[in-house]
Write a protein that holds these residues in place. Structure first.
Motif, PDB file in Angstrom:
ATOM      1  N   UNK A 187       0.851  -1.195   0.000  1.00 46.12           N
ATOM      2  CA  UNK A 187       0.000   0.000   0.000  1.00 46.12           C
ATOM      3  C   UNK A 187       0.881   1.238   0.000  1.00 46.12           C
ATOM      4  N   UNK A 188       0.265   2.389  -0.239  1.00 49.05           N
ATOM      5  CA  UNK A 188       1.006   3.651  -0.370  1.00 49.05           C
ATOM      6  C   UNK A 188       0.393   4.737   0.510  1.00 49.05           C
ATOM      7  N   UNK A 189       1.211   5.719   0.840  1.00 56.93           N
ATOM      8  CA  UNK A 189       0.743   6.956   1.472  1.00 56.93           C
ATOM      9  C   UNK A 189       1.302   8.127   0.679  1.00 56.93           C
ATOM     10  N   UNK A 190       0.565   9.219   0.679  1.00 61.74           N
ATOM     11  CA  UNK A 190       1.128  10.452   0.120  1.00 61.74           C
ATOM     12  C   UNK A 190       0.344  11.673   0.571  1.00 61.74           C
ATOM     13  N   UNK A 191       1.056  12.815   0.569  1.00 66.88           N
ATOM     14  CA  UNK A 191       0.424  14.129   0.630  1.00 66.88           C
ATOM     15  C   UNK A 191       0.467  14.646  -0.796  1.00 66.88           C
ATOM     16  N   UNK A 192      -0.676  14.731  -1.410  1.00 64.06           N
ATOM     17  CA  UNK A 192      -0.719  14.955  -2.856  1.00 64.06           C
ATOM     18  C   UNK A 192      -0.296  16.360  -3.269  1.00 64.06           C
ATOM     19  N   UNK A 193       0.546  16.431  -4.289  1.00 63.90           N
ATOM     20  CA  UNK A 193       0.766  17.647  -5.061  1.00 63.90           C
ATOM     21  C   UNK A 193       1.123  17.218  -6.476  1.00 63.90           C
TER      22      UNK A 193
ATOM     23  N   UNK B 123      -6.520   6.944   7.433  1.00 62.80           N
ATOM     24  CA  UNK B 123      -7.506   6.484   6.461  1.00 62.80           C
ATOM     25  C   UNK B 123      -7.373   4.981   6.204  1.00 62.80           C
ATOM     26  N   UNK B 124      -6.144   4.500   6.153  1.00 65.02           N
ATOM     27  CA  UNK B 124      -5.939   3.077   5.883  1.00 65.02           C
ATOM     28  C   UNK B 124      -6.289   2.220   7.089  1.00 65.02           C
ATOM     29  N   UNK B 125      -6.053   2.728   8.283  1.00 64.06           N
ATOM     30  CA  UNK B 125      -6.244   1.920   9.494  1.00 64.06           C
ATOM     31  C   UNK B 125      -7.653   1.335   9.565  1.00 64.06           C
ATOM     32  N   UNK B 126      -8.650   2.140   9.231  1.00 71.85           N
ATOM     33  CA  UNK B 126     -10.022   1.669   9.251  1.00 71.85           C
ATOM     34  C   UNK B 126     -10.297   0.623   8.190  1.00 71.85           C
TER      35      UNK B 126
ATOM     36  N   UNK C   4       3.002 -21.323  -6.254  1.00 72.15           N
ATOM     37  CA  UNK C   4       2.482 -22.093  -5.138  1.00 72.15           C
ATOM     38  C   UNK C   4       2.066 -21.197  -3.983  1.00 72.15           C
ATOM     39  N   UNK C   5       1.654 -21.796  -2.886  1.00 69.88           N
ATOM     40  CA  UNK C   5       1.121 -21.016  -1.768  1.00 69.88           C
ATOM     41  C   UNK C   5       2.195 -20.516  -0.804  1.00 69.88           C
ATOM     42  N   UNK C   6       3.447 -20.932  -0.997  1.00 69.47           N
ATOM     43  CA  UNK C   6       4.523 -20.512  -0.089  1.00 69.47           C
ATOM     44  C   UNK C   6       5.169 -19.190  -0.490  1.00 69.47           C
ATOM     45  N   UNK C   7       4.890 -18.705  -1.714  1.00 69.65           N
ATOM     46  CA  UNK C   7       5.618 -17.524  -2.197  1.00 69.65           C
ATOM     47  C   UNK C   7       4.691 -16.444  -2.752  1.00 69.65           C
ATOM     48  N   UNK C   8       3.426 -16.459  -2.340  1.00 67.42           N
ATOM     49  CA  UNK C   8       2.466 -15.451  -2.779  1.00 67.42           C
ATOM     50  C   UNK C   8       2.012 -14.613  -1.589  1.00 67.42           C
ATOM     51  N   UNK C   9       1.907 -13.288  -1.794  1.00 64.51           N
ATOM     52  CA  UNK C   9       1.577 -12.339  -0.729  1.00 64.51           C
ATOM     53  C   UNK C   9       0.390 -11.500  -1.178  1.00 64.51           C
ATOM     54  N   UNK C  10      -0.631 -11.410  -0.357  1.00 69.12           N
ATOM     55  CA  UNK C  10      -1.761 -10.559  -0.708  1.00 69.12           C
ATOM     56  C   UNK C  10      -1.395  -9.092  -0.508  1.00 69.12           C
ATOM     57  N   UNK C  11      -1.859  -8.228  -1.415  1.00 69.68           N
ATOM     58  CA  UNK C  11      -1.617  -6.790  -1.301  1.00 69.68           C
ATOM     59  C   UNK C  11      -2.747  -6.011  -1.943  1.00 69.68           C
ATOM     60  N   UNK C  12      -3.071  -4.863  -1.376  1.00 65.67           N
ATOM     61  CA  UNK C  12      -4.217  -4.078  -1.866  1.00 65.67           C
ATOM     62  C   UNK C  12      -3.864  -3.095  -2.975  1.00 65.67           C
ATOM     63  N   UNK C  13      -2.644  -2.569  -2.944  1.00 66.79           N
ATOM     64  CA  UNK C  13      -2.234  -1.428  -3.764  1.00 66.79           C
ATOM     65  C   UNK C  13      -3.119  -0.209  -3.473  1.00 66.79           C
ATOM     66  N   UNK C  14      -3.604  -0.105  -2.240  1.00 69.70           N
ATOM     67  CA  UNK C  14      -4.349   1.086  -1.814  1.00 69.70           C
ATOM     68  C   UNK C  14      -3.415   2.288  -1.728  1.00 69.70           C
ATOM     69  N   UNK C  15      -3.810   3.468  -2.120  1.00 69.00           N
ATOM     70  CA  UNK C  15      -5.122   3.844  -2.626  1.00 69.00           C
ATOM     71  C   UNK C  15      -5.282   3.736  -4.134  1.00 69.00           C
ATOM     72  N   UNK C  16      -4.229   3.298  -4.849  1.00 73.86           N
ATOM     73  CA  UNK C  16      -4.325   3.210  -6.312  1.00 73.86           C
ATOM     74  C   UNK C  16      -5.485   2.307  -6.715  1.00 73.86           C
ATOM     75  N   UNK C  17      -5.738   1.276  -5.933  1.00 73.77           N
ATOM     76  CA  UNK C  17      -6.827   0.349  -6.233  1.00 73.77           C
ATOM     77  C   UNK C  17      -8.176   1.050  -6.327  1.00 73.77           C
TER      78      UNK C  17
END
Length: 277
Positions: free
Chosen positions: A7-13, A35-38, A223-236
């Motif tokens: 996931x990512x954080x930014x102060x946008x400009x 915002x992400x915590x919730x 396989x199941x030993x080398x895959x990691x779930x990720x949201x790519x929030x907030x880009x998602x």
């Protein structure tokens, strides 16, 4: 622990986030830990890995500061100039913070498709293992042959492929991405993030079944030993809510053994990044 590995954080400009175009209005605002915590909590996740979105040392330092103030940020994948003759000094300065768990360069934005094979880049990459840092690989499918060559040169370095290599999901094109993923997965030092898929699909009309063929490939390869779930929030959020995006993987693995679910939803990220529980 359940970990969102990306996931990512930014102060946008607009000056520092030029990749956020006028068509991405939903991203043209600040995205910060509160915002992400919730979102994490409502989806049943305990922590996350924050990944750089700007290529600057200041970005990495800022993310590390956020991680120090927010215990749910379990690690930071930052940036240093791997091509710099001073790369080791940069790493030493940042790696004193235990929340620095990896580094990334936005390879797919480089004009030179062979950027990752430059001697200066390879020299910098060779320093990471000494500091226990993983390297996140952000590439397009055309970069996968070079990626295979890269990981073969550093068999002791942990590599993590972001966004399953960004296949052309919206075009329903699977080759040669499929064959290259299978070759890449033969290297045991490579992991793969189940992230960033909905934004490679049709962001307005994607359906879960559009992603199934691509998930089938990476599950068959890694396989199941080398895959990691990720949201790519907030880009998602360009294509769906946090919960929708995470639910894609949760639905796919619904019938998997509980042990395999535990790996994909957290344990693999903890091991890959050496996160503190």
């Amino acid at each position: 622990m359940k970990i969102d590995s990306h996931q990512h954080f930014w102060r946008y400009n607009s000056g520092e986030y030029g990749w956020i175009s006028s068509e991405m209005e939903i991203l043209q605002k600040d995205y910060l830990p509160d915002q992400l915590k919730g979102e994490l909590s409502s989806a049943g996740f305990d922590g996350s890995v924050a990944v750089q979105a700007r290529q600057s040392l200041a970005e990495t330092e800022w993310l590390l500061t956020l991680a120090e103030k927010n215990s749910f940020i379990k690690g930071v994948v930052g940036w240093v100039d791997l091509c710099s003759p001073d790369v080791e000094e940069q790493i030493i300065r940042l790696a004193v913070n235990p929340k620095l768990v990896g580094l990334r360069h936005v390879i797919h934005d480089e004009e030179d498709d062979d950027f990752m094979l430059r001697k200066s880049f390879l020299r910098g990459l060779a320093r990471l293992k000494s500091y226990g840092l993983a390297y996140d690989i952000l590439v397009f499918p055309r970069h996968l042959p070079n990626t295979i060559h890269l990981v073969s040169r550093f068999p002791e370095q942990v590599f993590i492929l972001d966004h399953i290599g960004k296949p052309f999901i919206r075009d329903k094109k699977i080759s040669p991405w499929k064959e290259d993923i299978e070759k890449l997965a033969r290297f045991s030092n490579v992991r793969c993030k189940l992230s960033g898929m909905v934004t490679e699909a049709n962001i307005r009309s994607w359906k879960q079944e559009d992603l199934i063929p691509y998930l089938d490939v990476v599950f068959g390869a890694f396989g199941t030993d080398r895959l990691l779930i990720g949201s790519d929030w907030p880009v998602c959020r360009l294509a769906g809510s946090y919960k929708q995006v995470m639910q894609l993987v949760l639905d796919y693995i619904r019938t998997f053994p509980e042990r395999d679910k535990e790996k994909i939803l957290g344990e693999n990220a903890i091991k890959a990044y050496n996160l503190k529980r």
